[in-house]
Design an enzyme around this catalytic site. Sequence first.
Site, short mmCIF file in Angstrom:
data_model
loop_
_atom_site.label_atom_id
_atom_site.label_comp_id
_atom_site.label_asym_id
_atom_site.label_seq_id
_atom_site.Cartn_x
_atom_site.Cartn_y
_atom_site.Cartn_z
N ASP A 70 3.10 -8.11 9.43
CA ASP A 70 2.47 -7.72 10.36
C ASP A 70 2.95 -6.81 11.99
O ASP A 70 3.84 -7.29 11.88
CB ASP A 70 1.33 -8.23 10.71
CG ASP A 70 0.14 -7.42 11.48
OD1 ASP A 70 -0.28 -6.52 11.34
OD2 ASP A 70 -0.03 -7.30 12.95
N GLU A 91 4.84 -4.16 7.76
CA GLU A 91 4.49 -2.55 7.64
C GLU A 91 5.26 -2.38 8.73
O GLU A 91 4.71 -2.07 10.20
CB GLU A 91 3.31 -3.41 8.56
CG GLU A 91 2.59 -2.04 9.11
CD GLU A 91 0.81 -2.72 9.82
OE1 GLU A 91 0.03 -2.11 9.75
OE2 GLU A 91 1.26 -3.64 10.76
#
Length: 603
Positions: free
Chosen positions: A320, A349
């Site tokens: 993330d 990400e």
Amino acid sequence: MRFKPLLLSLLSFSALAELDHVQPSSWWIGMQHKDVQIMLHGNDIGDDKVRVSYPGVALIDVQHTDNNNYLFVTLRISDDAKPGKVGITLDSDTAWVDLLEREPGSAQRQGFNNSDVIYLITPDRFANGDSTNDEVADLKEGKNREHVGGRHGGDIQGIIDHLDYLDDMGYTQLWLMPVLENDQASYSYHGYSTTDYYRIDPRYGSNGLYRQLSDQLAKRNMGLIKDVILNHIGSEHWWMKDMPASDWINHGGKFVGTNHRRETMHDPHAAPGEAAGFKDGWFVPSMPDLNQRNPLLATYLIQNSIWWIETAKLSGIRLDTYSYPDSAFLSEYTRRVMQEYPNFSMVGEEWSTNPAIVSYWQRGTKRHDGYQSALSSLMDFPLQDAVVKGLTAPETWSSGISSIYQTLANDFVYGNANDLVVFPDNHDMSRIFSQLNEDIALTKMALAFYATTRGTPQYFYGTEILMKNPGTDDHGVIRSDFPGGWPDDKVNGFNGKGLTAEQAGMQAWLRQLLNWRKTSAAVTSGELVHYIPYDGTYVYFRVADKQRVMVVLNKGQARTVPMSYFHAMLGDAKQGKDVMLGSDVALSGDLALDAKSVRIIEF
């Protein structure tokens, strides 16, 4: 009366002796990296003498911080050590660490790759398999299915209960939004505010049940991808009540918002302090930003990921907010994980539509500053943006379906564009059906494109039944409950009860497409060759040694295209088969295309 002071003294000593946390509480023999750092947390243990006596285990280092309630003990584990319980003896207590034997082949585990199709699930919103964990006494937030931002009761058991459905659909990897403990007072269902890195949230199940999910997936030749957050924690993490060190959290533990300008990391003209404003700032006050420059914290985070890979037999990690943590830490994190698991897969990400920004983090990319990265994959946000624009914008020289072609033409900036994860949507953006104005034909074009272009495709749960978020971009609506995951649901997406004809049709169509994809070496391992789009039509080929696939996206009106134009790719082949229709296709003359359609031809 004289014994009372002695009794009080003994009670005080007992309180001092209790260790609140030992993390990790287990490790393995035979790891590539032989040292493991154990975090000990207890009242006033910082000055305790540390002793370890276990064959094959040596005490290498003891680190103190400015908080006397912590000790960081480093052990070196010989390959000759035997499984058992290693005691770390302090003056006042003993911490026990389970020394385990690795499962055969653990280091050589295979990560996800282009042969896979990833299914992204919001665990709280997929299926409630165990209603007894909807409310947990020692956790703050309970079930409130009426609230879009509340907890709805979905759990790991609900996912296990529907693995046959997912397998039948053709998905081969599950990426779950975070399932670690999130003991926040509200809005905890999404999982991105970790409060304990070593505990599955009891409202989802347990560490053992998470391992069972992985085992059940393995029986179906499917894998499990863990969502990992290295950048921040939840404000209710137990660290925030007793900080391990004064520099554990950026900005001294006080909220200072990030500027979210990832460009500052690369901008040769950036003003002083702008990059730090991106890296060190917090997302929101409820997500304290971790300072990975602290070497003890850096090691803790690296070991935690390795611990979960080994414990849950993971096939991948999704990272993330990838670029927000300290860059040097990310280099070491990816190096250490890949050192232990050379065939593993990690996808970061980096939410930017600029391929130059995204590609910077991938291994093999030629960078302007010599930065080292072992990260295998990134989420292809540039391509996601291009597909939506390509299918919705007017057809001009510089807009329309050529946006897809132009974005793929930038693949030269990546270390390996074939390793990217491609996706029509995810948990943080409107669903693809809504982005494409609820146009079923355009949605089919998008889903077919992602199944046949380069990279590893990822689909968000419910895409197969046209889940949507009309008129709002509220994440709670985007992450709506999958129909049929709760006993009282009137519509059931798992068995088809109550689905509209359009929903059932899309589900059957995508099932056919994804299961065919498993059989196509051209799509799962071949090269991508594409032609310049013309008048809203885009043609590309996937090419393997003994198989070729031709894909035609026609955004405009019904038309024909001359097959002779593609002779270089068709070669001497005379006939192919339409994958979705099952009909033969002549590879000479003109190919008929319906309006707003996709054709996939195998030959």
